[in-house]
Scaffold this motif. Sequence first.
Motif, short mmCIF file in Angstrom:
data_model
loop_
_atom_site.label_atom_id
_atom_site.label_comp_id
_atom_site.label_asym_id
_atom_site.label_seq_id
_atom_site.Cartn_x
_atom_site.Cartn_y
_atom_site.Cartn_z
N ILE A 8 -54.54 -15.93 21.77
CA ILE A 8 -53.82 -17.05 22.38
C ILE A 8 -53.01 -16.44 23.51
O ILE A 8 -52.20 -15.53 23.30
N HIS A 32 -57.78 -18.48 24.27
CA HIS A 32 -57.28 -19.85 24.23
C HIS A 32 -55.94 -19.87 24.96
O HIS A 32 -55.05 -19.10 24.62
N CYS A 40 -48.64 -23.12 22.07
CA CYS A 40 -49.09 -21.97 21.29
C CYS A 40 -49.02 -22.28 19.80
O CYS A 40 -49.97 -22.07 19.06
#
Length: 124
Positions: A8, A32, A40
Amino acid sequence: MANDWRVILVDDDYDSVRMVTKILTYHGADVHVARNGEQCLDLLDVVNPSIIVTDLAMPEMDGWQTLNALRSSAETAHIPVVAITSYDSVQVAEKVSEVGFDAYFSKPLNPREFMQTLTKLIEG
């Protein structure tokens, strides 16, 4: 190297997102993107990340607050969190390590150093 990594990336700066994503995807990571800490946290259940890379300065929920939220939950406290920032200084470097980030990089990143550090954090 990073073939089974789920990352992330938390950053609100388009150029940074592009640069870091390019480095990570080149090495095979699944990236991502979240634009702030709240996004997040929303992604955590969906992604189950190997590592989180976060900018320190963002609107709404910055990297410091994001780390705090991650470390205060038993489900996410173990996830390595790496800080990236444009504001490089001795004070920032000291504070980053004091509050519990696993690593810290100033922008622009050195891709080789960045990937070596992430590899150590993820693969031990």
